[in-house]
Scaffold this active site. Structure first.
Site, PDB file in Angstrom:
ATOM      1  N   GLU A  59       0.808  -1.223   0.000  1.00 25.78           N
ATOM      2  CA  GLU A  59       0.000   0.000   0.000  1.00 25.78           C
ATOM      3  C   GLU A  59       0.843   1.277   0.000  1.00 25.78           C
ATOM      4  O   GLU A  59       0.482   2.257  -0.644  1.00 25.78           O
ATOM      5  CB  GLU A  59      -0.906  -0.012   1.237  1.00 25.78           C
ATOM      6  CG  GLU A  59      -1.907   1.102   1.305  1.00 25.78           C
ATOM      7  CD  GLU A  59      -2.851   0.921   2.480  1.00 25.78           C
ATOM      8  OE1 GLU A  59      -3.089   1.925   3.177  1.00 25.78           O
ATOM      9  OE2 GLU A  59      -3.351  -0.190   2.695  1.00 25.78           O
ATOM     10  N   ASP A  60       1.969   1.259   0.692  1.00 28.03           N
ATOM     11  CA  ASP A  60       2.715   2.500   0.919  1.00 28.03           C
ATOM     12  C   ASP A  60       4.053   2.618   0.193  1.00 28.03           C
ATOM     13  O   ASP A  60       4.711   3.656   0.305  1.00 28.03           O
ATOM     14  CB  ASP A  60       2.982   2.673   2.424  1.00 28.03           C
ATOM     15  CG  ASP A  60       1.716   2.889   3.224  1.00 28.03           C
ATOM     16  OD1 ASP A  60       0.666   3.205   2.632  1.00 28.03           O
ATOM     17  OD2 ASP A  60       1.766   2.727   4.454  1.00 28.03           O
TER      18      ASP A  60
END
Length: 183
Positions: A59-60
């Site tokens: 996600e990051d």
């Protein structure tokens, strides 16, 4: 180097110099707390502990499922994948889809999410969020807790430290004006 240490080093590398919202704390401190919470929960499965270190990498960071799969195996990659929000969607739709994902996930993924939520709420005092918005942040986490509650409850026997984690979480929820969660 053990698989767990490789996951720790990989997460630290991928998150690089990212900081928590306070602008001071290295992001990996959050990941360390998630893994510590998993261990407190009684989780010993290396793939699940690795997922604790890696749960935010897809996600990051520029990491994808295949990166996790190749280095840490399918079980870990599947857990990390289900804990990844679809960031290309508008927020309300993204959050609804994410709650459904969590509800359908394995108990392993739910355990990581439980420990992630506990880590995030326990660190709100140092988060950099204004005091007024901290209660809202906790309300947002309640959606995740409701999604994972049935799966956690059904798998209590796999988490011998659940009572301790639940007590810590409930104390924090009450502190932020929420009702307690019972697993």
């Amino acid at each position: 180097m053990t698989k767990l240490n490789r996951a720790k080093e990989f997460a630290k590398l991928k998150h690089g110099n990212s900081l928590r919202r306070d602008g001071k704390t290295p992001y990996w401190h959050h990941l360390r707390l998630v893994v510590a919470n998993l261990q407190k929960l009684g989780i010993t499965d290396t793939s699940v502990l690795c997922a604790g270190w890696l749960h935010d990498t897809i996600e990051d960071t520029a990491t994808d499922y295949e990166d996790i799969y190749k280095r840490f195996g399918r079980k870990c990659a599947d857990i990390v994948s289900v804990l990844t929000k679809e960031t290309r969607l508008p927020e309300p739709k993204r959050e609804k889809l994410y709650a459904v994902q969590l509800a359908k996930s394995t108990w392993h993924a739910k355990a990581v999410k439980l420990c992630d939520v506990l880590s995030n709420i326990s660190d709100l005092e140092n988060s950099g969020y204004p005091k007024k918005s901290r209660k809202q942040k906790v309300r947002e986490k309640m959606i995740y807790l409701r999604a994972i509650r049935p799966g956690i409850s059904a798998n209590k026997s796999n988490m011998p430290g659940l009572d301790k984690i639940e007590s810590e979480l409930n104390a924090l929820l009450v502190q932020y004006g929420q009702k307690q969660v019972f697993f």
